[in-house]
Design a protein around this motif. Sequence first.
Motif, PDB file in Angstrom:
ATOM      1  N   GLY A  47       0.928  -1.259   0.024  1.00 42.53           N
ATOM      2  CA  GLY A  47      -0.104   0.006   0.093  1.00 42.53           C
ATOM      3  C   GLY A  47       0.917   1.423  -0.102  1.00 42.53           C
ATOM      4  N   ASP A  48       0.372   2.243  -0.794  1.00 44.73           N
ATOM      5  CA  ASP A  48       1.128   3.828  -0.861  1.00 44.73           C
ATOM      6  C   ASP A  48       1.466   4.105   0.664  1.00 44.73           C
ATOM      7  N   ASP A  49       0.374   3.988   1.516  1.00 39.52           N
ATOM      8  CA  ASP A  49       0.461   4.277   2.924  1.00 39.52           C
ATOM      9  C   ASP A  49       1.523   3.971   3.508  1.00 39.52           C
ATOM     10  N   ASN A  50       1.737   2.474   3.279  1.00 39.43           N
ATOM     11  CA  ASN A  50       2.840   1.837   3.889  1.00 39.43           C
ATOM     12  C   ASN A  50       4.082   2.266   3.328  1.00 39.43           C
ATOM     13  N   ILE A  51       4.260   2.622   2.073  1.00 39.66           N
ATOM     14  CA  ILE A  51       5.533   2.680   1.517  1.00 39.66           C
ATOM     15  C   ILE A  51       5.869   4.145   2.157  1.00 39.66           C
ATOM     16  N   ALA A  52       4.818   5.090   1.959  1.00 35.89           N
ATOM     17  CA  ALA A  52       5.045   6.446   2.598  1.00 35.89           C
ATOM     18  C   ALA A  52       5.718   6.497   3.916  1.00 35.89           C
ATOM     19  N   LYS A  53       5.053   5.673   4.958  1.00 33.99           N
ATOM     20  CA  LYS A  53       5.546   5.534   6.177  1.00 33.99           C
ATOM     21  C   LYS A  53       6.870   5.185   6.373  1.00 33.99           C
ATOM     22  N   PHE A  72       9.343   5.129   4.212  1.00 32.79           N
ATOM     23  CA  PHE A  72      10.453   6.215   3.470  1.00 32.79           C
ATOM     24  C   PHE A  72      10.207   7.636   4.145  1.00 32.79           C
ATOM     25  N   GLN A  73       8.950   7.884   5.193  1.00 38.53           N
ATOM     26  CA  GLN A  73       8.885   9.362   5.501  1.00 38.53           C
ATOM     27  C   GLN A  73       8.633  10.050   4.662  1.00 38.53           C
ATOM     28  N   ILE A  74       7.571   9.754   3.661  1.00 34.33           N
ATOM     29  CA  ILE A  74       7.394  10.825   2.591  1.00 34.33           C
ATOM     30  C   ILE A  74       5.940  10.688   2.445  1.00 34.33           C
ATOM     31  N   ASP A  75       5.271  11.643   1.750  1.00 35.04           N
ATOM     32  CA  ASP A  75       3.660  11.643   1.616  1.00 35.04           C
ATOM     33  C   ASP A  75       3.486  10.599   0.613  1.00 35.04           C
ATOM     34  N   ALA A  76       2.116   9.958   0.887  1.00 32.73           N
ATOM     35  CA  ALA A  76       1.687   8.904  -0.054  1.00 32.73           C
ATOM     36  C   ALA A  76       1.581   9.366  -1.490  1.00 32.73           C
ATOM     37  N   SER A  77       0.967  10.707  -1.462  1.00 36.91           N
ATOM     38  CA  SER A  77       0.672  11.348  -3.087  1.00 36.91           C
ATOM     39  C   SER A  77       2.265  11.142  -3.743  1.00 36.91           C
ATOM     40  N   ASN A  78       3.315  11.401  -2.975  1.00 34.31           N
ATOM     41  CA  ASN A  78       4.565  11.320  -3.696  1.00 34.31           C
ATOM     42  C   ASN A  78       4.858   9.958  -4.178  1.00 34.31           C
ATOM     43  N   VAL A  79       4.468   8.887  -3.395  1.00 33.94           N
ATOM     44  CA  VAL A  79       4.628   7.367  -3.865  1.00 33.94           C
ATOM     45  C   VAL A  79       3.967   7.294  -5.006  1.00 33.94           C
ATOM     46  N   GLN A  80       2.763   7.838  -5.194  1.00 33.75           N
ATOM     47  CA  GLN A  80       1.992   7.620  -6.414  1.00 33.75           C
ATOM     48  C   GLN A  80       2.469   8.411  -7.589  1.00 33.75           C
ATOM     49  N   LYS A  81       3.174   9.656  -7.179  1.00 33.02           N
ATOM     50  CA  LYS A  81       3.716  10.359  -8.299  1.00 33.02           C
ATOM     51  C   LYS A  81       5.322   9.537  -8.698  1.00 33.02           C
ATOM     52  N   ILE A  82       5.776   8.885  -8.002  1.00 34.09           N
ATOM     53  CA  ILE A  82       7.149   8.136  -8.487  1.00 34.09           C
ATOM     54  C   ILE A  82       6.474   7.041  -9.242  1.00 34.09           C
ATOM     55  N   LYS A  83       5.437   6.356  -8.788  1.00 27.51           N
ATOM     56  CA  LYS A  83       4.995   5.136  -9.341  1.00 27.51           C
ATOM     57  C   LYS A  83       4.522   5.498 -10.734  1.00 27.51           C
ATOM     58  N   ALA A  84       3.862   6.477 -10.902  1.00 28.06           N
ATOM     59  CA  ALA A  84       3.134   6.874 -12.062  1.00 28.06           C
ATOM     60  C   ALA A  84       4.394   7.660 -12.963  1.00 28.06           C
ATOM     61  N   SER A  85       5.275   8.293 -12.593  1.00 30.06           N
ATOM     62  CA  SER A  85       6.376   8.760 -13.516  1.00 30.06           C
ATOM     63  C   SER A  85       7.031   7.534 -13.974  1.00 30.06           C
ATOM     64  N   LEU A  86       7.551   6.724 -13.204  1.00 30.54           N
ATOM     65  CA  LEU A  86       8.543   5.485 -13.677  1.00 30.54           C
ATOM     66  C   LEU A  86       7.759   4.628 -14.398  1.00 30.54           C
ATOM     67  N   MET A  87       6.402   4.322 -14.311  1.00 35.63           N
ATOM     68  CA  MET A  87       5.752   3.380 -15.048  1.00 35.63           C
ATOM     69  C   MET A  87       5.296   4.012 -16.562  1.00 35.63           C
ATOM     70  N   SER A  88       5.171   5.297 -16.411  1.00 34.66           N
ATOM     71  CA  SER A  88       4.792   5.896 -17.668  1.00 34.66           C
ATOM     72  C   SER A  88       6.276   5.931 -18.500  1.00 34.66           C
ATOM     73  N   ARG A  89       7.321   6.252 -18.020  1.00 39.44           N
ATOM     74  CA  ARG A  89       8.443   6.173 -18.586  1.00 39.44           C
ATOM     75  C   ARG A  89       9.159   4.591 -18.990  1.00 39.44           C
ATOM     76  N   LYS A  90       8.619   3.767 -18.205  1.00 41.05           N
ATOM     77  CA  LYS A  90       8.811   2.129 -18.390  1.00 41.05           C
ATOM     78  C   LYS A  90       8.169   1.897 -19.750  1.00 41.05           C
ATOM     79  N   MET A  91       6.883   2.282 -19.857  1.00 44.05           N
ATOM     80  CA  MET A  91       5.873   2.031 -20.994  1.00 44.05           C
ATOM     81  C   MET A  91       6.463   2.432 -22.219  1.00 44.05           C
ATOM     82  N   ILE A  92       6.873   3.817 -22.175  1.00 41.59           N
ATOM     83  CA  ILE A  92       7.612   4.492 -23.310  1.00 41.59           C
ATOM     84  C   ILE A  92       8.930   3.770 -23.741  1.00 41.59           C
ATOM     85  N   ALA A  93       9.688   3.372 -22.777  1.00 36.67           N
ATOM     86  CA  ALA A  93      10.980   2.502 -23.090  1.00 36.67           C
ATOM     87  C   ALA A  93      10.729   1.339 -23.829  1.00 36.67           C
ATOM     88  N   ASP A  94       9.439   0.519 -23.177  1.00 34.79           N
ATOM     89  CA  ASP A  94       9.180  -0.785 -23.829  1.00 34.79           C
ATOM     90  C   ASP A  94       8.766  -0.490 -24.967  1.00 34.79           C
TER      91      ASP A  94
END
Length: 196
Positions: free
Chosen positions: A166-172, A174-196
Amino acid sequence: MSITVMLDSVAFEHIKLDSVVPRKFATADADFFTHSAFRALIGADQPTAFGVMKIGEAEFPALNDQGVSYAVLQFPSGSLNQPHLHPEAGELLFLLTGSLEVGFIDVNDVLRIQTLEAGDVFVFPKGLVHYQYNYGQESAFAISAFGDADARTVLSPWSVFSSNTGDDNIAKSFQIDASNVQKIKASLMSRKMIAD
């Protein structure tokens, strides 16, 4: 001990004599201050996965008390230097070839993302979670300097960000906000799809 040096009527104050060569190394010859590990990279084949070669105090004792270390980072197309941090050191990355997406989460839990092109320099502040991703078709090659002779790396594995945790568990974790976990996931996944 500080001194003032005059060169052509220009004063250079606060030059510390003991900052040039630590006293314990005063009898070392020039070989002690030379490290040749990076020679292995010259003319070598491109790696098939992200690779890093780091030189710190353990590999190069002349760095002792100098507050600096160095790394060479090689990014084949689609490769990721997974989220990580350096607790005691800032990192100054110089991109020599290719392009990279880089990002870090600042102290206000804001995800800062930038696209770098060859010739760009980017700083990752000390102790902040950050990553680099080569979304381009070409390999990327960078060098990083660290503000510590033994810049430890604490990994925040990509598998965590791509898992069902869960994003909340990841956020806790790494001591970051859950919205940043979602942003990292979205950014890396969108870039991965472009690279694939």
